[in-house]
Scaffold this motif. Structure first.
Motif, mmCIF file in Angstrom:
data_model
loop_
_atom_site.group_PDB
_atom_site.id
_atom_site.type_symbol
_atom_site.label_atom_id
_atom_site.label_comp_id
_atom_site.label_asym_id
_atom_site.label_seq_id
_atom_site.Cartn_x
_atom_site.Cartn_y
_atom_site.Cartn_z
ATOM 1 N N THR A 68 0.837 -1.200 0.000
ATOM 2 C CA THR A 68 0.000 0.000 0.000
ATOM 3 C C THR A 68 0.870 1.247 0.000
ATOM 4 N N GLU A 69 0.228 2.401 -0.268
ATOM 5 C CA GLU A 69 0.955 3.665 -0.314
ATOM 6 C C GLU A 69 0.330 4.761 0.547
ATOM 7 N N ARG A 70 -0.964 4.675 0.820
ATOM 8 C CA ARG A 70 -1.651 5.782 1.478
ATOM 9 C C ARG A 70 -2.415 5.390 2.737
ATOM 10 N N VAL A 71 -2.994 4.231 2.774
ATOM 11 C CA VAL A 71 -3.923 3.870 3.847
ATOM 12 C C VAL A 71 -3.188 3.709 5.177
ATOM 13 N N GLY A 72 -3.875 4.094 6.278
ATOM 14 C CA GLY A 72 -3.305 3.913 7.599
ATOM 15 C C GLY A 72 -3.195 2.442 7.973
ATOM 16 N N ILE A 73 -2.209 2.120 8.797
ATOM 17 C CA ILE A 73 -1.940 0.735 9.209
ATOM 18 C C ILE A 73 -2.021 0.707 10.732
ATOM 19 N N ARG A 74 -3.044 0.034 11.252
ATOM 20 C CA ARG A 74 -3.328 0.147 12.679
ATOM 21 C C ARG A 74 -3.499 -1.209 13.347
ATOM 22 N N ILE A 88 7.006 -2.940 21.941
ATOM 23 C CA ILE A 88 5.909 -2.326 21.194
ATOM 24 C C ILE A 88 6.434 -1.143 20.386
ATOM 25 N N ALA A 89 7.194 -0.277 21.033
ATOM 26 C CA ALA A 89 7.723 0.901 20.349
ATOM 27 C C ALA A 89 8.648 0.509 19.206
ATOM 28 N N SER A 99 6.243 2.152 6.148
ATOM 29 C CA SER A 99 5.038 2.727 5.552
ATOM 30 C C SER A 99 5.157 4.218 5.279
ATOM 31 N N GLY A 100 6.255 4.826 5.661
ATOM 32 C CA GLY A 100 6.387 6.258 5.484
ATOM 33 C C GLY A 100 5.559 7.064 6.466
ATOM 34 N N GLY A 101 5.316 6.511 7.661
ATOM 35 C CA GLY A 101 4.621 7.252 8.704
ATOM 36 C C GLY A 101 3.120 7.080 8.704
ATOM 37 N N ARG A 102 2.631 5.811 8.619
ATOM 38 C CA ARG A 102 1.185 5.588 8.508
ATOM 39 C C ARG A 102 0.606 4.743 9.633
ATOM 40 N N VAL A 103 1.357 4.481 10.697
ATOM 41 C CA VAL A 103 0.853 3.538 11.700
ATOM 42 C C VAL A 103 0.074 4.231 12.810
ATOM 43 N N GLY A 104 -0.758 3.440 13.462
ATOM 44 C CA GLY A 104 -1.466 3.829 14.674
ATOM 45 C C GLY A 104 -1.731 2.572 15.475
ATOM 46 N N VAL A 105 -1.857 2.698 16.781
ATOM 47 C CA VAL A 105 -2.014 1.532 17.652
ATOM 48 C C VAL A 105 -3.147 1.767 18.630
ATOM 49 N N ARG A 163 14.222 5.190 15.082
ATOM 50 C CA ARG A 163 13.365 6.327 15.314
ATOM 51 C C ARG A 163 12.217 6.305 14.301
ATOM 52 N N PRO A 164 10.997 6.564 14.741
ATOM 53 C CA PRO A 164 9.858 6.522 13.829
ATOM 54 C C PRO A 164 9.797 7.739 12.921
ATOM 55 N N VAL A 165 8.949 7.663 11.913
ATOM 56 C CA VAL A 165 8.729 8.802 11.020
ATOM 57 C C VAL A 165 7.836 9.838 11.693
ATOM 58 N N GLN A 166 6.744 9.384 12.305
ATOM 59 C CA GLN A 166 5.811 10.296 12.963
ATOM 60 C C GLN A 166 6.366 10.753 14.314
ATOM 61 N N ALA A 167 6.239 12.030 14.587
ATOM 62 C CA ALA A 167 6.718 12.561 15.860
ATOM 63 C C ALA A 167 5.881 12.040 17.024
ATOM 64 N N GLU A 168 4.586 11.870 16.800
ATOM 65 C CA GLU A 168 3.682 11.327 17.816
ATOM 66 C C GLU A 168 3.021 10.073 17.275
ATOM 67 N N LEU A 169 2.896 9.054 18.116
ATOM 68 C CA LEU A 169 2.200 7.830 17.727
ATOM 69 C C LEU A 169 0.707 8.021 17.911
ATOM 70 N N PRO A 170 -0.110 7.906 16.845
ATOM 71 C CA PRO A 170 -1.563 7.936 17.029
ATOM 72 C C PRO A 170 -2.011 6.717 17.840
ATOM 73 N N VAL A 171 -2.733 6.958 18.928
ATOM 74 C CA VAL A 171 -3.129 5.864 19.815
ATOM 75 C C VAL A 171 -4.627 5.892 20.075
ATOM 76 N N TRP A 172 -5.169 4.709 20.315
ATOM 77 C CA TRP A 172 -6.549 4.511 20.736
ATOM 78 C C TRP A 172 -6.538 3.577 21.939
ATOM 79 N N VAL A 173 -7.632 3.530 22.657
ATOM 80 C CA VAL A 173 -7.850 2.535 23.703
ATOM 81 C C VAL A 173 -9.055 1.707 23.281
ATOM 82 N N THR A 174 -8.946 0.397 23.374
ATOM 83 C CA THR A 174 -10.024 -0.503 22.989
ATOM 84 C C THR A 174 -10.930 -0.776 24.176
#
Length: 355
Positions: A68-74, A88-89, A99-105, A163-174
């Motif tokens: 993939t090139e654009r979609v988020g990977i979570r 985890i980190a 992914s060029g900075g597309r992850v979230g957890v 070191r990651p691409v994104q300065a902040e990791l997008p996070v959710w709580v399940t």
């Protein structure tokens, strides 16, 4: 409304007619990537055929990144108390780079004692561990250090690499529906990932309001409202009855497999312990649950019907629907329905009639 794809296959269903367990994941990811979907979510499951082909979402996230090139990977979700925060980190920073900075957890506390064979010492206080580990991973992601005990019993300060691409990791709580988890996610300024097993949309709306209130208080801004994702089963067809009969057996099997969790059958999500039921009553509960889910609890049937569901979900103040597409429907039928999912996304984005 944002749309994403969610995966949680049954091991036996994944094997039916094919040895390619991950073909649907990759095919769906390519579709999502080119049709305006927000993300692809994969879970973490252990020791059970229900979801068992997804033991590590970071590994599968790396595979999704490659096609993939654009979609988020979570991750939906990483069971935080089963892992060291450094691991985890590290793992997700690798995927962020690939992914060029597309992850979230999305982080989960876990619930099944058997899963904690991996870290039995963390079961009793798993909810507290979730909050602690989420913040530790965030700090490592930002480049901060974590105090750890080494093999010689000495305290060391370590940082995670790469070191990651994104300065902040997008996070959710399940959350499986507990109001306090909604509040905790808001206090942590994390997103919220949930589903409709054991709660209906009216109940969900009340809990989302709690989440928004806590999030605004933590952020200091009423405009900073967080992000709520609702997982819904999704299978669309031009014919309502064809859709119903296509999903009846796999969705019923899915509900049976989910019996380790508390199921609900009443219109207000009244909770019932399956262990207290006779086989006949359990079958009846599954039948009622199927009808409720098909009629009210998923994107199941025609596009027009699903548009109405999306409107009701939107009124519950949900930001994103994660479409669970691999709950046992044959792969070729799921893929054949991708175009209708695309139509649904477009229809709810523009308000146009997509019949």
């Amino acid at each position: 409304m944002e749309f994403s794809l969610f995966y949680f296959a049954n091991e036996q269903e994944a094997e039916t007619g094919s040895t390619d367990r991950y073909g649907l994941l990759l095919e769906g990811a390519r579709f999502a990537d080119t049709h305006g979907f927000t993300a692809v979510w994969t879970p973490e499951r252990h020791f059970h055929e229900f979801g068992g082909i997804y033991p590590n979402p970071s590994v599968l996230g790396a595979a999704v990144a490659a096609v993939t090139e654009r979609v988020g990977i979570r991750a939906g979700s990483v069971v935080a108390p089963l892992h060291h925060p450094v691991r985890i980190a590290e793992e997700w920073a690798v995927v962020d780079n690939l992914s060029g900075g597309r992850v979230g957890v999305s982080f989960a506390s876990g619930w099944h004692p058997q899963d904690f064979a991996l870290r039995p010492e963390n079961f009793a206080d798993r909810k507290e561990k979730l909050t602690q580990i989420l913040e530790e991973v965030r700090e490592l992601w930002r480049g901060g250090a974590l105090a750890v005990l080494d093999g010689a019993g000495e305290t060391q300060q370590v940082r995670s690499y790469p070191r990651p691409v994104q300065a902040e990791l997008p996070v959710w709580v399940t959350s499986s529906g507990g109001p306090e988890t909604f509040r905790a996610a808001g206090r942590a300024r994390a997103g919220l990932l949930t589903h409709l097993v054991g709660q209906d949309l009216d109940e969900l709306a009340e809990k989302v309001a709690l989440y928004r209130e806590e999030y605004a208080a933590a952020s200091g801004s009423e405009q900073d409202r967080g992000h709520v994702v609702l997982m819904l089963h999704a299978y669309l067809h031009e014919d309502e009855e064809v859709a119903r009969e296509t999903v009846r057996a796999p969705l019923s099997a899915y509900l049976r497999s989910f019996a380790g969790l508390t199921m609900s059958s009443g219109p207000k999500g009244r909770k019932i312990d399956p262990a207290t039921l006779s086989p006949r009553h359990f079958d009846a509960m599954v039948d009622r649950s199927f009808e409720r889910y098909f009629d009210e609890g998923g994107l199941l049937g025609t596009v027009d019907k699903a548009v109405d569901v999306v409107e009701r979900v939107s009124k519950a103040d949900v930001d994103e629907i994660a479409c669970l597409i691999d709950f046992g429907v044959a792969r070729e039928k799921v893929v054949a329905g991708f175009g209708l999912l695309g139509r649904l996304r477009e229809a709810t984005a523009t308000g146009q009639d997509r019949r």
